[in-house]
Design an enzyme around this catalytic site. Structure first.
Site, PDB file in Angstrom:
ATOM      1  N   ALA A  65       0.871  -1.177   0.000  1.00 57.25           N
ATOM      2  CA  ALA A  65       0.000   0.000   0.000  1.00 57.25           C
ATOM      3  C   ALA A  65       0.906   1.224   0.000  1.00 57.25           C
ATOM      4  CB  ALA A  65      -0.884  -0.012   1.236  1.00 57.25           C
ATOM      5  N   GLY A 108       0.686  -4.894   1.115  1.00 59.30           N
ATOM      6  CA  GLY A 108      -0.541  -4.911   0.322  1.00 59.30           C
ATOM      7  C   GLY A 108      -0.348  -5.539  -1.051  1.00 59.30           C
ATOM      8  N   GLU A 111      -0.767  -9.110  -0.443  1.00 61.40           N
ATOM      9  CA  GLU A 111      -2.196  -9.333  -0.153  1.00 61.40           C
ATOM     10  C   GLU A 111      -3.031  -9.275  -1.428  1.00 61.40           C
ATOM     11  OE1 GLU A 111      -2.034  -6.200   2.881  1.00 61.40           O
ATOM     12  OE2 GLU A 111      -2.905  -7.650   4.261  1.00 61.40           O
ATOM     13  N   GLU A 131       4.885  -5.206   7.133  1.00 63.96           N
ATOM     14  CA  GLU A 131       4.207  -4.091   7.808  1.00 63.96           C
ATOM     15  C   GLU A 131       4.706  -3.860   9.225  1.00 63.96           C
ATOM     16  OE1 GLU A 131       2.692  -6.424   5.970  1.00 63.96           O
ATOM     17  OE2 GLU A 131       1.041  -5.549   4.812  1.00 63.96           O
TER      18      GLU A 131
HETATM   19  C1  HXC Z   1       5.103   4.340  -1.189  1.00 60.41           C
HETATM   20  C2  HXC Z   1       6.966   3.350  -2.056  1.00 60.41           C
HETATM   21  C3  HXC Z   1       6.582   2.091  -1.516  1.00 60.41           C
HETATM   22  C4  HXC Z   1       5.368   2.042  -0.780  1.00 60.41           C
HETATM   23  C5  HXC Z   1       8.442   1.839  -2.566  1.00 60.41           C
HETATM   24  N1  HXC Z   1       8.115   3.143  -2.701  1.00 60.41           N
HETATM   25  N2  HXC Z   1       7.525   1.181  -1.835  1.00 60.41           N
HETATM   26  N3  HXC Z   1       6.215   4.451  -1.896  1.00 60.41           N
HETATM   27  N4  HXC Z   1       4.664   3.167  -0.653  1.00 60.41           N
HETATM   28  N5  HXC Z   1       4.915   0.891  -0.253  1.00 60.41           N
HETATM   29  C6  HXC Z   1       8.842   4.183  -3.418  1.00 60.41           C
HETATM   30  C7  HXC Z   1      10.065   4.615  -2.650  1.00 60.41           C
HETATM   31  O1  HXC Z   1       9.718   5.587  -1.674  1.00 60.41           O
HETATM   32  C8  HXC Z   1      10.901   5.211  -3.758  1.00 60.41           C
HETATM   33  O2  HXC Z   1      10.402   6.486  -4.079  1.00 60.41           O
HETATM   34  C9  HXC Z   1      10.604   4.307  -4.929  1.00 60.41           C
HETATM   35  O3  HXC Z   1       9.352   3.677  -4.631  1.00 60.41           O
HETATM   36  C10 HXC Z   1      11.647   3.219  -5.129  1.00 60.41           C
HETATM   37  O4  HXC Z   1      11.830   2.536  -3.920  1.00 60.41           O
HETATM   38  P1  HXC Z   1      13.253   2.284  -3.253  1.00 60.41           P
HETATM   39  O5  HXC Z   1      13.031   2.003  -1.819  1.00 60.41           O
HETATM   40  O6  HXC Z   1      14.182   3.389  -3.578  1.00 60.41           O
HETATM   41  O7  HXC Z   1      13.714   0.961  -4.016  1.00 60.41           O
HETATM   42  P2  HXC Z   1      14.687  -0.199  -3.498  1.00 60.41           P
HETATM   43  O8  HXC Z   1      15.859   0.399  -2.770  1.00 60.41           O
HETATM   44  O9  HXC Z   1      14.931  -1.066  -4.686  1.00 60.41           O
HETATM   45  O10 HXC Z   1      13.870  -1.006  -2.405  1.00 60.41           O
HETATM   46  C11 HXC Z   1      12.724  -1.724  -2.795  1.00 60.41           C
HETATM   47  C12 HXC Z   1      11.882  -2.120  -1.545  1.00 60.41           C
HETATM   48  C13 HXC Z   1      11.574  -0.863  -0.718  1.00 60.41           C
HETATM   49  C14 HXC Z   1      12.661  -3.141  -0.701  1.00 60.41           C
HETATM   50  C15 HXC Z   1      10.619  -2.793  -2.077  1.00 60.41           C
HETATM   51  O11 HXC Z   1      11.033   0.133  -1.599  1.00 60.41           O
HETATM   52  C16 HXC Z   1      10.584  -1.084   0.372  1.00 60.41           C
HETATM   53  O12 HXC Z   1      10.947  -1.627   1.414  1.00 60.41           O
HETATM   54  N6  HXC Z   1       9.357  -0.627   0.187  1.00 60.41           N
HETATM   55  C17 HXC Z   1       8.340  -0.670   1.199  1.00 60.41           C
HETATM   56  C18 HXC Z   1       7.826  -2.081   1.371  1.00 60.41           C
HETATM   57  C19 HXC Z   1       6.736  -2.140   2.434  1.00 60.41           C
HETATM   58  O13 HXC Z   1       7.005  -1.815   3.607  1.00 60.41           O
HETATM   59  N7  HXC Z   1       5.500  -2.500   2.055  1.00 60.41           N
HETATM   60  C20 HXC Z   1       4.392  -2.520   2.990  1.00 60.41           C
HETATM   61  C21 HXC Z   1       3.669  -1.237   2.922  1.00 60.41           C
HETATM   62  S1  HXC Z   1       2.401  -1.133   4.121  1.00 60.41           S
HETATM   63  P3  HXC Z   1      11.360   7.794  -4.109  1.00 60.41           P
HETATM   64  O14 HXC Z   1      10.399   8.922  -4.383  1.00 60.41           O
HETATM   65  O15 HXC Z   1      12.041   7.849  -2.799  1.00 60.41           O
HETATM   66  O16 HXC Z   1      12.279   7.495  -5.250  1.00 60.41           O
HETATM   67  C22 HXC Z   1       1.164  -2.018   3.494  1.00 60.41           C
HETATM   68  C23 HXC Z   1      -0.026  -2.102   4.381  1.00 60.41           C
HETATM   69  C24 HXC Z   1      -1.036  -2.969   3.787  1.00 60.41           C
HETATM   70  O17 HXC Z   1       1.192  -2.530   2.429  1.00 60.41           O
HETATM   71  C25 HXC Z   1      -2.312  -2.722   4.462  1.00 60.41           C
HETATM   72  C26 HXC Z   1      -3.467  -3.201   3.653  1.00 60.41           C
HETATM   73  C27 HXC Z   1      -3.531  -2.686   2.282  1.00 60.41           C
END
Ligand code: HXC
Length: 257
Positions: A65, A108, A111, A131
């Site tokens: 998400a 998400g 999911e 998360e």
């Molecule tokens: C918003 C995101 C994002 C996310 C990545 N980006 N994931 N933006 N929400 N979930 C953005 C980053 O901010 C970045 O933007 C760009 O995408 C590239 O990501 P990087 O981190 O620079 O890439 P990388 O170093 O290759 O790392 C990849 C990654 C990492 C390991 C997947 O991005 C990451 O850990 N993302 C978050 C994963 C996560 O925690 N997901 C759960 C979310 S909570 P900029 O502008 O900085 O370039 C969730 C709750 C669900 O899903 C609830 C129900 C729906």
């Protein structure tokens, strides 16, 4: 509706939806989920579509998400807007949906993949529910669907540590139906969808409903349901056609009725 976050095309009886926010690794913002549901509403209503493929990019199916959209929400805002209610609609579709996953399917994103009927994974796929590292837990079914898919031990470990599992581990655990080389993922998903779309649509919808029943009810009730809908299929043209074609040693020509 002009879509800004997804790409949509149809190939014969197969619909393809591609998540398309590459700069954000397909982070699933509310607008994207609304567009996805709008597209799925159309495919569900279209008798010419028999199966849907949902995919992302080479690098990410979806990295979760959209954290930036979520971070400043308050409890009453979140509770009243109930955005995950809209997500839930994806998981309650009647037509078969295949998730074709390459790269990250996190939070998400994992999911969303699990809301589909099965997952075809590229050998580059990585799944996880990270998360907890953000101070929350899965909110769109992750604690429930992942546990049903891989069992308590692995689901608990993944949700509590936030670690990712690769495609091979996900396949061993039963989360994915099959792994294919990344370069072949889309072709393989479209081919598989084409096979499904070539079956009788009402029969495929009944098959999906019957398998889903296994997760919602007791064994005896599930078996009763299966038996009842099995008998019901003998009211269809396509049962007569399918069995008739076998006996006559020819290919069936299903009319989806
Ligand atoms: C918003 C995101 C994002 C996310 C990545 N980006 N994931 N933006 N929400 N979930 C953005 C980053 O901010 C970045 O933007 C760009 O995408 C590239 O990501 P990087 O981190 O620079 O890439 P990388 O170093 O290759 O790392 C990849 C990654 C990492 C390991 C997947 O991005 C990451 O850990 N993302 C978050 C994963 C996560 O925690 N997901 C759960 C979310 S909570 P900029 O502008 O900085 O370039 C969730 C709750 C669900 O899903 C609830 C129900 C729906």
């Amino acid at each position: 509706m002009a879509y800004e976050n997804i790409l949509v095309e149809t190939r014969g009886r197969v619909a393809l939806v591609t998540l398309n926010r590459p700069a954000q690794l397909n982070a699933l913002c509310n607008a994207l989920i609304a567009e996805l549901n709008h597209a799925l509403d159309g495919f569900e209503a279209d008798p010419g579509i028999g199966c849907i493929v949902l995919t992302g990019s080479e690098k990410a199916f979806a990295a979760g998400a959209d954290i930036k959209e979520m971070q400043d929400r308050t409890h009453p805002e979140f509770y009243m807007a109930d955005p995950f209610g809209e997500w839930d609609r994806v998981g309650r579709r009647r037509k078969p949906i295949i998730a074709a996953v390459a790269g990250f399917a996190l939070g998400g994103g994992c999911e969303l993949a699990m809301m589909c009927d099965f997952i075809l994974a590229a050998d580059t796929a990585k799944f996880g529910q990270p998360e907890i590292k953000l101070g929350v837990i899965p909110g769109a079914g992750g604690t429930q669907r992942l546990t049903r898919a891989v069992g308590k031990a692995k689901a608990m470990e993944l949700c509590l540590t936030g670690r990712m599992m690769d495609a091979a581990e996900a396949e061993r655990a039963g989360l994915v139906a099959r792994i294919v080389p990344a370069a072949d993922l889309l072709d393989e998903a479209l081919k598989t969808a084409g096979i499904i779309a070539g079956m009788s649509l009402p029969v495929a919808v009944v098959a999906k409903e019957a398998v889903e029943r296994a997760f919602e009810t007791t064994l005896q009730e599930g078996i009763r349901f299966e038996r009842r809908v099995f008998y019901g299929l003998f009211a269809t043209h396509d049962q007569k056609e399918g069995m008739g074609a076998f006996v006559e040693k020819r290919k069936p020509s299903f009319e989806h009725r």
